[in-house]
Design a protein around this motif. Sequence first.
Motif, PDB file in Angstrom:
ATOM      1  N   LEU A  11     -28.172  46.917  72.220  1.00 53.45           N
ATOM      2  CA  LEU A  11     -28.148  49.258  72.598  1.00 53.45           C
ATOM      3  C   LEU A  11     -29.091  49.043  71.715  1.00 53.45           C
ATOM      4  O   LEU A  11     -30.347  49.930  71.770  1.00 53.45           O
ATOM      5  N   GLU A  12     -29.195  49.269  70.553  1.00 55.22           N
ATOM      6  CA  GLU A  12     -29.508  49.723  69.330  1.00 55.22           C
ATOM      7  C   GLU A  12     -31.361  49.076  69.873  1.00 55.22           C
ATOM      8  O   GLU A  12     -31.958  49.786  69.585  1.00 55.22           O
ATOM      9  N   ASP A  13     -31.385  47.801  70.030  1.00 50.33           N
ATOM     10  CA  ASP A  13     -33.315  47.263  69.932  1.00 50.33           C
ATOM     11  C   ASP A  13     -33.694  48.134  71.108  1.00 50.33           C
ATOM     12  O   ASP A  13     -34.794  48.590  71.102  1.00 50.33           O
ATOM     13  N   ALA A  14     -33.022  47.738  72.033  1.00 53.76           N
ATOM     14  CA  ALA A  14     -33.517  48.796  72.822  1.00 53.76           C
ATOM     15  C   ALA A  14     -33.711  50.853  73.306  1.00 53.76           C
ATOM     16  O   ALA A  14     -34.986  51.154  74.009  1.00 53.76           O
ATOM     17  N   THR A  15     -32.978  50.925  72.755  1.00 56.79           N
ATOM     18  CA  THR A  15     -32.962  52.502  72.279  1.00 56.79           C
ATOM     19  C   THR A  15     -34.135  52.262  71.330  1.00 56.79           C
ATOM     20  O   THR A  15     -34.661  53.651  72.126  1.00 56.79           O
ATOM     21  N   LEU A  16     -34.188  51.870  70.158  1.00 60.86           N
ATOM     22  CA  LEU A  16     -34.773  51.880  69.360  1.00 60.86           C
ATOM     23  C   LEU A  16     -37.033  51.754  69.717  1.00 60.86           C
ATOM     24  O   LEU A  16     -37.683  52.577  70.308  1.00 60.86           O
ATOM     25  N   ASP A  61     -24.453  56.175  65.351  1.00 55.39           N
ATOM     26  CA  ASP A  61     -26.539  56.542  64.611  1.00 55.39           C
ATOM     27  C   ASP A  61     -27.048  56.680  65.944  1.00 55.39           C
ATOM     28  O   ASP A  61     -28.225  57.255  66.029  1.00 55.39           O
ATOM     29  N   LEU A  62     -26.566  56.023  66.547  1.00 57.48           N
ATOM     30  CA  LEU A  62     -27.472  55.927  68.359  1.00 57.48           C
ATOM     31  C   LEU A  62     -27.566  57.156  69.130  1.00 57.48           C
ATOM     32  O   LEU A  62     -28.432  57.396  69.825  1.00 57.48           O
ATOM     33  N   SER A  63     -26.347  58.035  68.532  1.00 64.18           N
ATOM     34  CA  SER A  63     -26.407  59.129  69.933  1.00 64.18           C
ATOM     35  C   SER A  63     -27.464  60.041  68.969  1.00 64.18           C
ATOM     36  O   SER A  63     -27.353  61.033  70.017  1.00 64.18           O
ATOM     37  N   LYS A  64     -27.606  59.661  68.295  1.00 64.04           N
ATOM     38  CA  LYS A  64     -28.681  60.835  67.110  1.00 64.04           C
ATOM     39  C   LYS A  64     -29.980  60.921  68.395  1.00 64.04           C
ATOM     40  O   LYS A  64     -30.730  61.815  68.124  1.00 64.04           O
ATOM     41  N   TYR A  65     -30.206  60.165  68.916  1.00 64.52           N
ATOM     42  CA  TYR A  65     -31.967  59.452  70.192  1.00 64.52           C
ATOM     43  C   TYR A  65     -31.798  60.250  71.287  1.00 64.52           C
ATOM     44  O   TYR A  65     -32.059  60.536  72.227  1.00 64.52           O
ATOM     45  N   ASP A  66     -29.879  60.542  71.526  1.00 68.57           N
ATOM     46  CA  ASP A  66     -29.738  60.972  73.342  1.00 68.57           C
ATOM     47  C   ASP A  66     -30.530  62.540  73.441  1.00 68.57           C
ATOM     48  O   ASP A  66     -31.298  62.266  74.320  1.00 68.57           O
ATOM     49  N   THR A  67     -30.685  63.328  72.556  1.00 69.89           N
ATOM     50  CA  THR A  67     -31.600  64.554  73.238  1.00 69.89           C
ATOM     51  C   THR A  67     -32.416  64.550  73.502  1.00 69.89           C
ATOM     52  O   THR A  67     -33.117  64.803  74.254  1.00 69.89           O
ATOM     53  N   MET A  68     -33.946  63.321  72.636  1.00 67.84           N
ATOM     54  CA  MET A  68     -34.825  63.205  72.375  1.00 67.84           C
ATOM     55  C   MET A  68     -35.116  62.446  74.398  1.00 67.84           C
ATOM     56  O   MET A  68     -35.755  62.372  75.029  1.00 67.84           O
TER      57      MET A  68
END
Length: 112
Positions: A11-16, A61-68
Amino acid sequence: MMMVQEYISQLEDATLNLVSRINEVDYEELLAFAEQREELVERIIPLKESFADQDRNRLKDLSKYDTMILDRMDYFKKEASQWLLNRGTIKDQRSAYNSNYTPDSMFFDRKN
């Protein structure tokens, strides 16, 4: 326990990966990401009882990218909405110009 960490890593890899190119991704890639994310989350949720604090922090930490990500989705939503609106206007104009009129009728064309 190891499975949870593997899923979170995926999930981290896909998100980043997505976030690093957020302004370049098209709607199809965003859709594929959303489907992959949903699948991973569905695998993670049943294992939440075995989360370590580190796992919770990684997910937080991954949730901080949700808005973007949601902003990019909203961009495509607005783009599609505008396209449909323009298409409807064009269709209305075309039907007005192509209508059969009786010889005694009057047609007023107005500029927007």
